[in-house]
Write a protein that holds these residues in place. Structure first.
Motif, mmCIF file in Angstrom:
data_model
loop_
_atom_site.group_PDB
_atom_site.id
_atom_site.type_symbol
_atom_site.label_atom_id
_atom_site.label_comp_id
_atom_site.label_asym_id
_atom_site.label_seq_id
_atom_site.Cartn_x
_atom_site.Cartn_y
_atom_site.Cartn_z
ATOM 1 N N VAL A 82 10.356 73.179 13.874
ATOM 2 C CA VAL A 82 10.817 73.068 15.490
ATOM 3 C C VAL A 82 9.142 72.182 16.212
ATOM 4 N N HIS A 83 9.848 70.516 16.693
ATOM 5 C CA HIS A 83 8.819 70.023 16.321
ATOM 6 C C HIS A 83 8.255 70.103 18.027
ATOM 7 N N VAL A 84 6.756 69.910 17.815
ATOM 8 C CA VAL A 84 5.816 71.078 19.377
ATOM 9 C C VAL A 84 6.214 70.134 20.192
ATOM 10 N N THR A 85 6.899 69.657 19.831
ATOM 11 C CA THR A 85 7.244 68.614 21.949
ATOM 12 C C THR A 85 8.730 68.837 22.046
ATOM 13 N N ASP A 86 9.327 68.966 21.484
ATOM 14 C CA ASP A 86 10.786 69.741 21.208
ATOM 15 C C ASP A 86 9.397 70.824 22.021
ATOM 16 N N LEU A 87 9.012 72.654 21.717
ATOM 17 C CA LEU A 87 8.707 73.330 22.114
ATOM 18 C C LEU A 87 8.529 73.097 23.355
ATOM 19 N N ALA A 88 7.003 72.343 23.813
ATOM 20 C CA ALA A 88 6.458 71.938 24.745
ATOM 21 C C ALA A 88 7.163 71.462 25.915
ATOM 22 N N ASP A 89 8.430 70.862 25.694
ATOM 23 C CA ASP A 89 10.196 70.315 26.472
ATOM 24 C C ASP A 89 10.157 71.666 26.971
ATOM 25 N N ALA A 90 10.693 72.878 26.221
ATOM 26 C CA ALA A 90 11.767 74.062 26.600
ATOM 27 C C ALA A 90 10.702 75.198 27.745
ATOM 28 N N HIS A 91 9.230 74.932 27.235
ATOM 29 C CA HIS A 91 8.367 75.602 28.241
ATOM 30 C C HIS A 91 8.837 74.987 29.782
ATOM 31 N N ILE A 92 8.558 73.841 29.734
ATOM 32 C CA ILE A 92 8.691 73.091 31.148
ATOM 33 C C ILE A 92 10.382 73.342 31.945
ATOM 34 N N ARG A 93 10.958 73.527 30.948
ATOM 35 C CA ARG A 93 12.274 73.604 31.344
ATOM 36 C C ARG A 93 12.851 74.899 31.924
ATOM 37 N N VAL A 94 12.110 75.663 31.282
ATOM 38 C CA VAL A 94 12.174 77.451 32.039
ATOM 39 C C VAL A 94 11.032 77.461 33.544
ATOM 40 N N LEU A 95 10.355 76.967 33.040
ATOM 41 C CA LEU A 95 10.071 76.777 34.133
ATOM 42 C C LEU A 95 10.546 77.280 36.001
ATOM 43 N N SER A 96 11.976 76.259 35.868
ATOM 44 C CA SER A 96 13.245 76.567 37.227
ATOM 45 C C SER A 96 14.096 78.201 36.869
ATOM 46 N N LEU A 97 13.844 78.465 36.169
ATOM 47 C CA LEU A 97 14.900 79.295 36.188
ATOM 48 C C LEU A 97 13.682 80.989 36.758
ATOM 49 N N LEU A 98 12.778 80.712 36.247
ATOM 50 C CA LEU A 98 11.820 81.983 36.499
ATOM 51 C C LEU A 98 11.698 82.325 38.474
ATOM 52 N N ASP A 99 12.434 80.768 39.047
ATOM 53 C CA ASP A 99 12.998 81.364 40.956
ATOM 54 C C ASP A 99 13.686 82.542 40.747
ATOM 55 N N THR A 100 14.517 83.343 40.011
ATOM 56 C CA THR A 100 15.590 84.032 40.428
ATOM 57 C C THR A 100 15.294 84.910 38.986
ATOM 58 N N ARG A 101 14.750 85.050 37.964
ATOM 59 C CA ARG A 101 14.894 85.628 37.042
ATOM 60 C C ARG A 101 13.883 86.003 35.859
ATOM 61 N N SER A 102 13.468 86.677 34.798
ATOM 62 C CA SER A 102 12.252 87.009 33.845
ATOM 63 C C SER A 102 13.737 86.214 32.662
ATOM 64 N N VAL A 103 13.484 85.960 31.462
ATOM 65 C CA VAL A 103 14.162 85.318 30.158
ATOM 66 C C VAL A 103 13.425 85.827 29.085
ATOM 67 N N THR A 104 14.524 85.512 28.152
ATOM 68 C CA THR A 104 13.519 85.020 27.143
ATOM 69 C C THR A 104 14.869 84.682 25.699
ATOM 70 N N TYR A 105 13.595 83.734 25.000
ATOM 71 C CA TYR A 105 14.358 83.284 24.248
ATOM 72 C C TYR A 105 14.244 82.807 22.932
ATOM 73 N N ASN A 106 15.074 82.433 22.475
ATOM 74 C CA ASN A 106 14.637 82.793 20.516
ATOM 75 C C ASN A 106 14.821 80.429 20.587
ATOM 76 N N ILE A 107 13.394 79.756 20.170
ATOM 77 C CA ILE A 107 13.526 78.234 20.141
ATOM 78 C C ILE A 107 13.669 77.611 19.065
ATOM 79 N N GLY A 108 13.989 77.502 18.609
ATOM 80 C CA GLY A 108 14.561 76.527 16.883
ATOM 81 C C GLY A 108 14.663 75.174 16.856
ATOM 82 N N ASN A 109 14.776 74.204 15.407
ATOM 83 C CA ASN A 109 15.359 73.420 15.921
ATOM 84 C C ASN A 109 17.323 74.502 15.231
ATOM 85 N N GLY A 110 16.762 75.355 14.528
ATOM 86 C CA GLY A 110 18.407 75.986 14.203
ATOM 87 C C GLY A 110 19.016 75.561 12.741
#
Length: 337
Positions: free
Chosen positions: A225-253
């Motif tokens: 998985v490209h490191v820039t795509d990884l970084a993007d995922a870290h930013i996207r989850v920030l807004s979810l943390l207003d209400t709940r904790s989450v766990t995700y896999n991150i990969g190219n698939g």
């Protein structure tokens, strides 16, 4: 948001920093530079040269501002080293993270994003992409140490209300598409940079470990998985943390074999890769591919750099422009001061 990034001088952490900056966030970096590079820290970013093993210094940094989020990348990360010295890995990764989590809870940091790993899942998942709620069975002390940290974050949420995201990613690869950052580990253990270095004459004797796996070409298959795509995922989850904790896999698939990595480097570079077969390494599963469906559903995240040649091209371009990684620039900076 005002974000503190630990390990922000390392490979994935530094890319997360520039992605946060590009998105308009305010960022500071905490790193002890044991494996990171000062030159990888974006210009103008506040930098704390602190070791998370020091709880007093760690707490001083966390208390120094009102952080909206802490993103934790700092860790020992070599699986082989963890097998040779398991207790050092278990102690270092867990205790340093615990020092940070304790301070974040004490100073009411509301969001915590944790750089976890696919090493939690062991090696008996067959050829199917691994879902985020697959059975946890770490195959190394490194993976176990990350699971310890995930469990500490569960209790930080239950008792202190600190929401967290545990992001279990697979093989980080590539480099910033704008050429600002790249991968520079000492020692290097990742296949793509090792293969690139072999064509640049920097590391002769590239070995592919095992050619008798139950895969289409007999070599291990991994999710890059490209490191820039990884970084993007870290930013996207920030807004979810207003209400709940989450766990995700991150990969190219998408799974790419060791042999396909070599072939990709040959295509992109136009040069022949010198390599040879070597026996299997103990503990290497045949296939490790991520299922990131839940992350995509919740955040809209999709990898932009899903093609292996795209990933290799960014890595090759940075490595050709920086044949000695960050060390040339650091030497120059030190002489200038």
């Amino acid at each position: 948001m005002k974000c503190l990034v630990t390990g922000g001088a390392g490979f994935v952490g530094s890319h997360a920093v520039i992605s946060l900056l590009d998105a308009g966030h305010e960022v500071a970096v905490l790193d002890n530079l044991s494996t990171g590079h000062l030159s990888a820290v974006a210009p103008g970013v506040r930098f704390f040269n602190v070791d998370l093993a020091d709880p007093v210094a760690t707490d001083r940094v966390v208390a120094s501002d009102q952080w909206d989020a802490v993103l934790h990348f700092a860790a020992l990360s070599l699986v082989g080293d963890s097998m040779r010295d398991p207790f050092y890995y278990l102690h270092n990764n867990y205790v340093t993270a615990l020092n940070l989590i304790r301070s974040c809870a004490a100073h009411a940091v509301p969001r915590f994003v944790f750089s976890s790993t696919a090493a939690l899942f062991g090696g008996d998942h067959g050829s199917e992409p691994i879902v985020h709620d697959a059975r946890i069975d770490p195959s190394s002390p490194y993976g176990e140490s990350k699971f310890f940290i995930e469990r500490a974050l569960v209790w930080a949420d239950r008792i202190h209300g600190m929401r967290s995201a545990s992001l279990r990613y697979f093989n980080a690869a590539g480099a910033d598409p704008l050429g600002r950052l790249g991968e520079d580990h000492q020692p290097e253990t990742h296949l793509i940079p090792l293969t690139i270095d072999s064509i640049l004459g920097r590391r002769p004797g590239l070995k592919l470990f095992g050619n008798d796996y139950p895969t289409h070409d007999g070599t291990c298959i991994r999710d890059y998985v490209h490191v820039t795509d990884l970084a993007d995922a870290h930013i996207r989850v920030l807004s979810l943390l207003d209400t709940r904790s989450v766990t995700y896999n991150i990969g190219n698939g998408l799974g790419f074999s060791n042999l396909e990595v070599v072939q990709s480097v040959e295509r992109v570079s136009g040069r022949k890769v010198p390599w040879e077969w070597a026996p299997r390494r103990q503990g290497d599963p045949a296939v490790l591919v991520a299922n990131s469906t839940q992350l995509s559903r919740d955040t809209g995240w999709k990898p932009r750099y899903h093609d292996l040649d795209q990933i290799v091209e960014t890595a090759l371009r940075w490595r050709e422009a920086h044949p000695y990684g960050y060390r040339e620039k650091q030497s120059h900076d030190l002489m200038a001061t």
